[in-house]
Design an enzyme around this catalytic site. Structure first.
Site, PDB file in Angstrom:
ATOM      1  CB  SER A 227      -0.951  -0.046   1.196  1.00 42.93           C
ATOM      2  OG  SER A 227      -2.006   0.873   1.028  1.00 42.93           O
ATOM      3  CG  ASP A 324      -6.666  -2.771  -4.078  1.00 44.58           C
ATOM      4  OD1 ASP A 324      -7.421  -2.018  -3.428  1.00 44.58           O
ATOM      5  OD2 ASP A 324      -5.472  -2.922  -3.798  1.00 44.58           O
ATOM      6  CG  HIS A 357      -5.883  -2.173  -0.262  1.00 42.05           C
ATOM      7  ND1 HIS A 357      -5.072  -1.736  -1.276  1.00 42.05           N
ATOM      8  CD2 HIS A 357      -5.426  -1.571   0.875  1.00 42.05           C
ATOM      9  CE1 HIS A 357      -4.179  -0.893  -0.792  1.00 42.05           C
ATOM     10  NE2 HIS A 357      -4.374  -0.782   0.520  1.00 42.05           N
TER      11      HIS A 357
END
Length: 394
Positions: A227, A324, A357
């Protein structure tokens, strides 16, 4: 009107909350204890801007007919997709070797319950109290220097501690004889950009100078992150000599890396072409950079890995989930396309079907497969560099 008056007229409730938390953190004696309130406020601002759309996307995907069957097929295809992504990047012999059996428990649970490869905690790599790292390695590490991985955690640039992140990847590499350094770094709102990348560069330079004390090879240092950590890892790999990031580095310090693994990272800080990207840039302006992109476009451009790609980039492996909902997969695809067009080094891209994610915290099967794929890539790069160095010596 003065800048202060303009800010008061333009600011919203979130801006006032951030300003108050920052002011509280600057108070003598008690200020240090109030810093976590600033991080909590910043995370709330991020959530308010991104959570509704992310939740809406997740709900839509879950309610689609046949979702259960699709999710099962996606998960079962993880190894096959990984093999296809690494073909031509990793040697055929490595790809044909047996893959490790997938764990059943979520990686975050295993990371919090037991850290069998955690060797040393809270080693300082800089002068700030936040600049610490944990060393992961086997106790029976061979005598010869081991390749090194620096892991950079994510957290929307407002949370910079590992806390279980990267456990699948670091455990896999430590098992194979690597030395892994899981770093913490300074974060917004109390530490504005570019403190984040400065800390990552400081950790790299520290490893180049000191990791041999823990059995590591100072001549091979890779970096990986998830991330926000994926963004920082990519930027660190692409900008080893950027003077804007070297303000706190010792004279002559080496902050270059030999390989980069970016895991569901954000690679573009400029693009506002979609509502999601516009909300993200607004978050950067208000919380992380604290400057307007209209008045300071160079700051956002210089912080965008996709704008810093060049022919001498180190080898890259980019990993992203196709589902995601926080950082859409198009970010990774665009970045890889730009890298492959410019770089002379290896560029691998693994798009995990159905992964979202933070998959590496909750999905043991995907986390294990992606960690093994990353280890194959990193070992390939390390072997190649070692062979080249040996030939130069001869």
């Amino acid at each position: 009107m003065t800048p202060c008056v303009k800010w008061l007229l333009r600011a919203g409730p979130a801006d006032y909350m951030l300003a108050l938390s920052e002011a509280g953190a600057s108070l003598p004696v008690v200020g240090k204890r109030l810093e976590p309130l600033g991080a909590l406020t910043a995370m709330s601002v991020w959530g308010a801007r991104h959570a509704p759309q992310a939740l809406s996307t997740m709900t839509t995907n879950l309610l689609k007919p046949g979702t259960g069957d699709d999710r099962r097929r996606d998960r079962e295809s993880t190894q096959e997709v990984s093999l296809a992504a690494l073909r031509g990047v990793v040697s055929a012999a490595d790809l044909d070797a047996e893959w490790p059996t997938a764990e059943r428990t979520p990686p975050i649970w295993d990371a919090m319950r037991q850290r069998r490869y955690l060797y040393r905690r809270a080693v300082h790599y800089g002068n700030s109290p936040a600049q610490v790292l944990d060393v992961w390695r086997r106790k029976d590490l061979p005598a010869q220097p081991a390749p090194v991985l620096i892991f950079v955690p994510g957290g929307a640039w407002v949370h910079g501690r590992c806390m279980g992140q990267g456990s699948a990847l670091m455990s896999r590499l430590a098992e194979q004889g690597w030395v892994c350094l899981a770093i913490d770094y300074r974060v917004a709102p109390h530490h504005r950009w570019p403190r984040h990348i400065t800390d990552v560069k400081t950790a790299i330079a520290w490893a180049r100078a000191n990791v041999d004390k823990f059995g590591g090879d100072r001549n091979f240092v890779a970096v990986a992150g998830c991330s926000a950590g994926g963004h920082l890892s990519a930027l660190a790999g692409l900008t080893p000599d950027d003077p804007a990031h070297r303000a706190e580095l010792p004279e002559g310090a080496d902050s270059s890396v030999d390989a980069v693994v970016g895991i569901y990272g954000r690679y573009d800080w400029e693009d506002r072409s979609t509502p999601e990207r516009d909300r993200f840039v607004d978050f950067l302006e208000r919380v992380v950079v604290r400057k307007s992109i209209t008045r300071h476009p160079e700051v956002f451009r210089d912080a965008s890995p996709i704008a810093r790609v060049h022919r001498n980039a180190p080898p890259f492996l980019v990993i992203h989930g196709s589902k995601d909902s926080v950082i859409p997969v198009e970010q990774a695809r665009s970045f890889v396309e730009r890298l492959r067009a410019a770089s002379h080094s290896l560029v691998g891209y693994l798009e995990l079907p159905g992964a979202g994610h933070g998959y590496d915290l909750v999905d043991a099967q995907r986390a294990g497969a992606a960690a093994h794929a990353a280890s194959l890539f990193l070992n390939q790069v390390y072997r190649t560099k070692s062979q080249i160095a040996a030939k130069e010596v001869i």
